[in-house]
Design a protein around this motif. Structure first.
Motif, short mmCIF file in Angstrom:
data_model
loop_
_atom_site.label_atom_id
_atom_site.label_comp_id
_atom_site.label_asym_id
_atom_site.label_seq_id
_atom_site.Cartn_x
_atom_site.Cartn_y
_atom_site.Cartn_z
N ALA A 1 42.24 48.17 43.98
CA ALA A 1 42.38 49.40 43.18
C ALA A 1 43.63 49.35 42.32
O ALA A 1 43.64 49.79 41.17
CB ALA A 1 42.41 50.62 44.11
N ARG B 1 44.95 46.82 41.14
CA ARG B 1 44.86 45.64 40.26
C ARG B 1 45.98 44.65 40.60
O ARG B 1 46.52 43.99 39.72
CB ARG B 1 44.94 46.04 38.77
CG ARG B 1 43.87 47.03 38.31
CD ARG B 1 42.46 46.44 38.43
NE ARG B 1 41.44 47.31 37.82
CZ ARG B 1 40.66 48.16 38.52
NH1 ARG B 1 40.82 48.27 39.84
NH2 ARG B 1 39.76 48.88 37.91
N VAL C 1 36.74 51.51 45.02
CA VAL C 1 36.33 50.15 44.66
C VAL C 1 35.03 49.80 45.39
O VAL C 1 34.53 50.58 46.21
CB VAL C 1 37.43 49.10 45.01
CG1 VAL C 1 38.69 49.37 44.22
CG2 VAL C 1 37.71 49.09 46.51
N LYS D 1 36.34 45.16 41.98
CA LYS D 1 36.31 46.38 41.18
C LYS D 1 34.94 46.61 40.56
O LYS D 1 34.69 47.65 39.97
CB LYS D 1 37.43 46.38 40.13
CG LYS D 1 37.57 45.13 39.30
CD LYS D 1 38.84 45.25 38.44
CE LYS D 1 39.05 44.01 37.58
NZ LYS D 1 39.52 42.85 38.37
N HIS E 1 33.37 53.43 38.24
CA HIS E 1 34.11 52.22 38.59
C HIS E 1 35.14 51.84 37.52
O HIS E 1 35.98 50.99 37.75
CB HIS E 1 33.14 51.07 38.83
CG HIS E 1 32.41 50.63 37.60
ND1 HIS E 1 31.42 51.41 37.02
CD2 HIS E 1 32.53 49.53 36.83
CE1 HIS E 1 30.96 50.78 35.95
NE2 HIS E 1 31.62 49.64 35.80
#
Lengths: 482, 490
Positions: free
Chosen positions: B164, B166, B189, B219, B484
């Motif tokens: 989430a 990244r 996610v 993701k 998403h």
């Protein structure tokens, strides 16, 4: 009061597979501390057991050999306890669903009784490692763990409480050893711990149906100690009962040097092992094809071999049992008979049970290392039968073969051991003996016929033992009779 | 945020092959991102900077040599800290293993390496995977990137939060009662628990062996499918791993749901369910309907027993699996009181100091359930009911292809909120546990947000080894919605 002794044995046989039961580590005896270990048997986080197929095959061999029922599906279970030689905190064993149920082990006692003991079960499990205490090595305030043995495959063979005396318990254990060695699944060595035994023993009044309170005995490292420990315990329990006491259910250790059993822990402190099916191992399925395959590869088993020796070779049961106790000895004997002919089987048996076993004992060697090969022994038997040598001379031929490993014919020629069968030569020796022992001759003729042995002995001495004893006796009798 | 961090696996691979950037550049971008976010999120227990750069350079070399077929070549990933990775600390978020360095690679880790992945580090979790909030980590909780005051879910909280935030492209977690799907729902996610046996458990530090399963976080659905394919397949080191062929999960992913029969189990719409969660799930059902799926009401009658069954079986297995942590060979060793001898004193002191409260609680529960005299009443009975729960699904799958529900009854709660109330914590997994008991594949994907901006998860459960069916359904939902695509306000 007269008591009946009730004994049941739990035997652990270490399987002689190359690798351990659940990983690829070597299962060989020995090795430097922790040399035969890997991530799996060390119980590291995250590792998983994978069952060794060889272990199943070996178990099936024994299961089929004792006529057990082989479960089509069996499971492994975890048995929990904490100890530093048990890396996972549990032992992978079998509990509610063992691979073999039932079956029986048959043996003949020294006094010739046939005994058959039913088995409760046979199951597979892993061995634990061992602790080495600091007084043997390193810091005396520490203990060290060697996990080489952890994960070595074991079979636990549980008998029904049907043994009735310590001697039978020993015979049963010896027969199990014979079986596992025939099947090639274990070396059955009690001193090295590849065959271990715990015994449950209780006494009950003669005629009673109800079992008495039982005691478990551990730590018996030889057949002799198994019998001695049971004899001691039998006596100890009898004395307590006779004195009006009660037997406490407990575990006792056999103290080899003191020749006594000593209390270890009583059942009130018994572990709760919290068994449950091991979720890391799928249920084991054994199908009919697999069983047939294993069955087809089974060797001739000791009981069948003993029967064959009795029926085909006409051996007495005692001979047959002794000769079949070890597969290799039986194979040796089979080869002697093969080469010498069935009609010489009893003679072969006498030689193998006598001189051959003596030789092995003296030299502490295995039958496979015997310098007298079965073929040479067979040829020696022919030399006796065709009159080339006498049975007595044969002893020296045998010793010479054991010494030099030579052929019997060559030994006979080189040492000039050929029997004298020429009657004129024997006659002249007989005449000399008669002539030089007038008193004995007179006594003989007066009725002391036992003196024949004396004359034979004198004649043999004169010929260096080479005279044909049968011919010699006949000639002596004839000449003395006149 | 560096736009490299938004790329999916397919785009990364394409760009690497086109030399738009190197694997090393990408890896450095992620390491930088970790540097930015970790102080707030705390998803990682260890960052393997040198190893990652080394692996990235290897990937660049391979790409340079045209040897670029590996499915994850140069892709920065991270793994839950219960997967053993040779030469790195593998702690299980436990004091007990704080300094445990694994001498071997878990099969899943080895497969990641074989696939060319760049492993950035090891992710936070509840200690020994026991928890639903990541608060049971001995090294401090992970924070939900969507709201740092809330939990990221658990036990694979670090794995969900890292994706989430990244701070990795994809990650691996493990799911025993919902430990992938529930944190995926909390963090917005995609998270998937495959069929039991799909991915080897060798090297996964066991919590409950008959329930544990490794699975991917991503993701988007496609990335999850790529990662799943890379680590799946039979492993001779795990007897429970399935000898089933591994299909290409990305092939035909866009097949759609026309004609797909989706079952809605009445028992999964429970009292106490958050109304916003309920509303989001109802909307999702409508989306599937629009896409041509057939919606059917079904019943899974033994659902109410799933939680009690789980809290007998999972602790029973855990009490056994954790017996190896005795202080003899590795991990914490403490000398203790020698009332019961110095050896047992050492065991007690080592375990007392090494384990956290939740772990101790479950060891006690499990030990009790397996005790002589209680075994049949608890363990044996629970196994029987487990069979009934499996049977419920079997029957349902006669008439439907997929079972749909919320992933968790509520969105992420606040850190500390349920810490003193284990039962309410356990209820977080009420909708995910049955799938583990039955060994089925399940996926969670984002299906909306609460008014406070917290993600809501949708769960799809499929037949054994029907991972592809639920991935296709999830992909269809994803392509019809934009949940998403939302980014947490980090």
């Amino acid at each position: 009061m007269a008591y009946e002794t009730v004994i049941g044995l739990e035997v652990h046989a270490q399987l002689n597979t190359e690798s351990k039961i659940f990983c690829a580590s070597s299962a060989a005896f020995g090795g430097g501390p922790n040399e035969h270990t890997c991530t799996v048997d060390l119980g590291l986080p995250g590792v998983l057991p994978v069952l060794n197929r060889q272990v199943i095959e070996y178990t099936l061999r024994l299961g089929l050999a004792v006529g057990a029922e082989i479960a089509p599906v069996c499971r492994f279970a975890r048995k929990h306890y904490f100890y530093p030689d048990l890396p996972k905190g549990y032992q992978i064993s079998q509990y509610e669903e063992p691979i073999c149920v039932g079956g029986s082990v048959h043996f003949v006692t020294r006094d010739g009784r046939d005994v058959s003991i039913n088995l409760t079960r046979i199951h597979m499990e892993e061995d634990a490692g061992k602790l080495i205490h600091g007084d043997e090595l390193g810091d005396p305030n520490h203990s060290y763990s060697d996990l080489n043995r952890a994960g070595v495959p074991l079979l636990e063979i549980v008998s029904e409480p049907e043994l009735r005396n310590p001697e039978d318990a020993e015979s049963y254990m010896r027969k199990l050893r014979t079986l596992v060695r025939y099947l090639g699944v274990s070396d059955g060595n009690m001193q090295e711990g590849s065959l271990r035994c715990d015994a449950n023993i209780s006494l009950r009044p003669q005629g009673s149906e109800k079992f008495g309170e039982k005691v478990e005995i551990k730590n018996m490292n030889s057949f002799r100690h198994l019998r001695r420990a049971l004899e001691y315990e039998e006596k100890r329990q009898r004395e307590i009962l006779d004195a009006g006491g009660v037997i406490e259910q407990e575990t006792r250790l056999w103290d080899e040097s003191g020749g006594v059993t000593r209390g270890m822990r009583s059942k009130e402190y018994a572990h709760d092992y919290r068994y449950f099916p091991d979720p890391d191992l799928v249920p084991l399925t054994v199908n009919a094809e697999w069983l047939d395959e294993v069955r087809a590869q089974l060797p001739e088993l000791p009981d069948a071999k003993s029967r064959r020796f009795q029926e085909e070779f006409g051996l007495p049961r005692y001979d047959a049992e002794v000769l079949t106790a070890e597969k290799e000895l039986a194979a040796y004997f089979d080869q002697v008979v093969e080469a010498a002919g069935k009609e010489r089987a009893k003679a072969a048996s006498n030689w193998v049970m006598g001189d051959v076993l003596r030789l092995l004992n003296e030299r502490k060697i295995a039958i496979e290392e015997c310098p007298v090969t079965p073929e040479r022994l067979a040829r020696m038997l022919s030399l006796i039968d065709d009159g080339t040598i006498s049975g007595k001379i044969a002893k020296s031929v045998f010793d010479e073969m054991a010494e030099s490993g030579g052929d019997p014919e060559v030994i006979v020629e080189e040492k000039g051991l050929r029997q004298i069968t020429d009657t004129s030569a024997i006659e002249s020796v007989a005449e000399d003996v008669i002539a030089s022992n007038p008193e004995e001759v007179e006594a003989y003729r007066g009725g002391r016929t036992k003196l024949m042995g004396f004359f034979v002995g004198q004649a043999m001495k004169a010929t260096g033992g080479k005279a044909n004893p049968k011919a010699l006796q006949e000639i002596l009798r004839e000449k003395l009779g006149s | 945020m560096n736009e490299l961090l938004q790329l999916g696996i397919a785009e990364i691979m394409e760009s690497l092959r086109a030399r738009e950037f190197s694997a090393e550049e990408l890896t450095r971008a992620y390491l930088e991102r970790i540097g930015e976010t970790e102080a707030r999120v705390h998803a990682y227990l260890s960052v393997l900077e040198d190893e990652a750069i080394g692996a990235a350079r290897d990937a660049d070399q391979k790409i340079g040599a045209g040897d670029d077929d590996s499915p994850l070549l140069g892709v920065p990933v991270a793994v839950k800290d219960l997967l053993c990775m040779k030469g790195t600390r593998t702690t299980c978020a436990s004091r007990f293993l704080e300094n445990f360095e694994a001498p071997y690679d878990a099969t899943a880790v080895a497969r990641l390496k074989d696939a060319g992945a760049v492993i950035l580090g090891k992710l936070n979790m509840d200690e020994f995977a026991m928890g639903s909030s990541c608060e049971q980590s001995a090294f401090g909780p992970t924070h939900n990137p969507w709201n740092l005051k809330t939990i990221p879910g658990g036990s694979s909280g670090g794995s969900a939060a890292a994706v989430a935030a990244r701070s990795c492209v994809v990650s691996l977690g493990s799911d025993t009662g919902g430990s992938i799907r529930q944190p995926a729902a909390c963090c917005g996610v995609v998270g998937m628990k495959p069929t039991y046996g799909r991915i080897s458990r060798y090297g996964l530090i066991a919590f409950a062996s008959s329930l544990d399963q490794i699975g991917p976080f991503a993701k988007n659905v496609r990335d999850a499918a790529v990662l799943l394919g890379a680590v799946s397949g039979h492993d001779p080191r795990d007897s429970t791993s399935a000898d089933e062929p591994v299909p290409d999960y990305t092939q035909n992913l866009e097949a759609g749901v026309r004609g797909l029969r989706i079952g809605i189990p009445e028992e999964y719409f429970i009292e106490g369910m958050d109304p916003e969660v309920d509303a989001a799930v109802q909307k999702a059902i409508a989306v599937f309907k629009e896409q041509g799926a057939e919606i059917l009401e079904i019943s899974l009658p033994h659902t109410e027993y799933a939680l009690p069954v789980y809290y007998i079986l999972a602790p029973a297995e855990a009490s056994s699996n954790l017996a190896r942590y005795d202080g003899v060979r590795y991990g914490v060793r403490k000398e203790g009181d020698s009332t019961f001898g110095s050896l047992f004193g050492m065991y007690a002191a080592s375990r007392e100091n090494g384990f956290g409260d939740e772990v101790k609680r479950r060891i006690m529960l499990g030990t009790y359930a397996l005790s002589s005299g209680y075994y049949d009443a608890f363990y044996t009975k629970a196994q029987r009911v487990r069979t009934l729960i499996s049977q419920d699904f079997k029957t349902a799958f006669d008439s439907v292809d997929v079972v749909l529900s919320a992933t968790a009854p509520t969105p992420a709660f606040e850190i500390g909120e349920r810490l003193d109330d284990p039962i309410s914590m356990y209820l977080s997994d009420i909708l995910t546990i049955p799938c583990n008991l039955a060994g089925l594949p399940g996926i969670s994907q984002p299906c909306g947000f609460t008014s406070r901006g917290l993600p809501i998860g949708l769960q799809l459960v499929g037949k054994p080894f029907a991972e592809k069916t639920i991935l296709q359904a999830a992909a269809a939902f994803e392509s019809a919605t934009a949940h998403h695509e939302a980014l947490p306000p980090l």
